[in-house]
Design an enzyme around this catalytic site. Sequence first.
Site, PDB file in Angstrom:
ATOM      1  CG  ASP B   9      -1.651   1.265   1.438  1.00  0.00           C
ATOM      2  OD1 ASP B   9      -2.384   1.662   0.516  1.00  0.00           O
ATOM      3  OD2 ASP B   9      -1.495   1.910   2.504  1.00  0.00           O
ATOM      4  CE1 TYR B  11      -0.617   9.090  -1.694  1.00  0.00           C
ATOM      5  CE2 TYR B  11      -2.445   7.667  -2.303  1.00  0.00           C
ATOM      6  CZ  TYR B  11      -1.522   8.627  -2.632  1.00  0.00           C
ATOM      7  OH  TYR B  11      -1.493   9.130  -3.910  1.00  0.00           O
ATOM      8  NE  ARG B  40      -6.068   8.112   5.518  1.00  0.00           N
ATOM      9  CZ  ARG B  40      -5.777   7.397   4.439  1.00  0.00           C
ATOM     10  NH1 ARG B  40      -5.914   7.912   3.230  1.00  0.00           N
ATOM     11  NH2 ARG B  40      -5.329   6.157   4.555  1.00  0.00           N
ATOM     12  CG  ASN B 116      -8.017   3.339  -2.325  1.00  0.00           C
ATOM     13  OD1 ASN B 116      -8.426   2.372  -2.984  1.00  0.00           O
ATOM     14  ND2 ASN B 116      -8.409   3.570  -1.080  1.00  0.00           N
TER      15      ASN B 116
END
Lengths: 218, 218
Positions: B9, B11, B40, B116
Amino acid sequence: MSLDALVFDAYGTLFDVHSVASRCESFWPGKGAALSTAWRVKQLEYTWQRSLMQRYAPFSQVTREALAYACEALGLQLTVTQMEALMGEYQMLSAYPDVASALEKLSGHKTAILTNGSPDMIEPLVKQSGLSFDAVLSVEAVKIFKPAPQVYALARTQLTAPANRIGFVSSNGWDALGAKSFGFTVYWINRAGAPVDRLGFKPDAILKSLGDLPEVLL
Amino acid sequence: MSLDALVFDAYGTLFDVHSVASRCESFWPGKGAALSTAWRVKQLEYTWQRSLMQRYAPFSQVTREALAYACEALGLQLTVTQMEALMGEYQMLSAYPDVASALEKLSGHKTAILTNGSPDMIEPLVKQSGLSFDAVLSVEAVKIFKPAPQVYALARTQLTAPANRIGFVSSNGWDALGAKSFGFTVYWINRAGAPVDRLGFKPDAILKSLGDLPEVLL
């Protein structure tokens, strides 16, 4: 636009979940608000995450699991008795004070509840409230949570009306916009004065309370 | 278990998003932490809600929309210049200090990013970081966000390895468990000491930092 039916979200829209926070506070003085906020946040996250993972579980299970997580995150010991008491609160929530009279004024419409709540949670709650609806629909029938279109389709099918002739009423902004994305005519009950979520849709009307609904519709 | 590939992943796992909070603080003194937290939270909610609504939008758009919502909710005026500056921070994030040496020690493995982030956000970020990967995979290819299985399937297809021979590394608990649900071998980087999410799965290993990964794998 004249409507064939009205569909209501349950938790936060018809029923006030505040009493759950009070019970949290009674168990963990000074931590009730933080716990009930963390619990609610996690409860919703789990509905979205499990739906996307294609790992649906009933809302009662998700709610218990979210409570266990929230207690651990806040360093609070949770006994089975406490969990049972808190889950029990969900079956005894008060309806908001303006609900009964609004529903009475709207009695010319077919009405339904469309809820994430599993039947084991929502059916005792509706029964004890004394309110009556033509249908109480749970996402359990489609095994995915809001705001998936399959959920809103359940109401359209059960009520046999075109989507835009179904009025959908929710205090959850993302639920209101999920319903709008599906094609319902949407009334967002914005009790908290929150901004409109940026999800590419707008509600048809924004009301401060459910008590304002009859005037808008009649 | 020997692994054919490692998938990371981006971030919060490879890249530290803290600098975004600092920039928020410089624009709205005293509100930086609250804003960046609200931003967030909303950013993630929108990824889940849009995915369930079947209304995918690129992460750059979702991130901008979440910022606009968060500013409005906190009563902060947001100019276009400020939004551009904050979005620009996302292309300049620092890698965590332990990332470069961990990747070097793991250089015998095929490596990929699975994020994402839309290509307009992730590609400049990876380029400026100086880190290199065999593949940088964005959910943009499948137009649904994590933790949908379609996302993890993208990595399996691109890396042509059986799911359980792919090691998946994330600091987001729900992402780690989404990957586990799909069948990957999962390493959760639990920097914050958070509880394990209750989503029906457990990570294969829980590490305190990415620096611990080579020792576990080699």
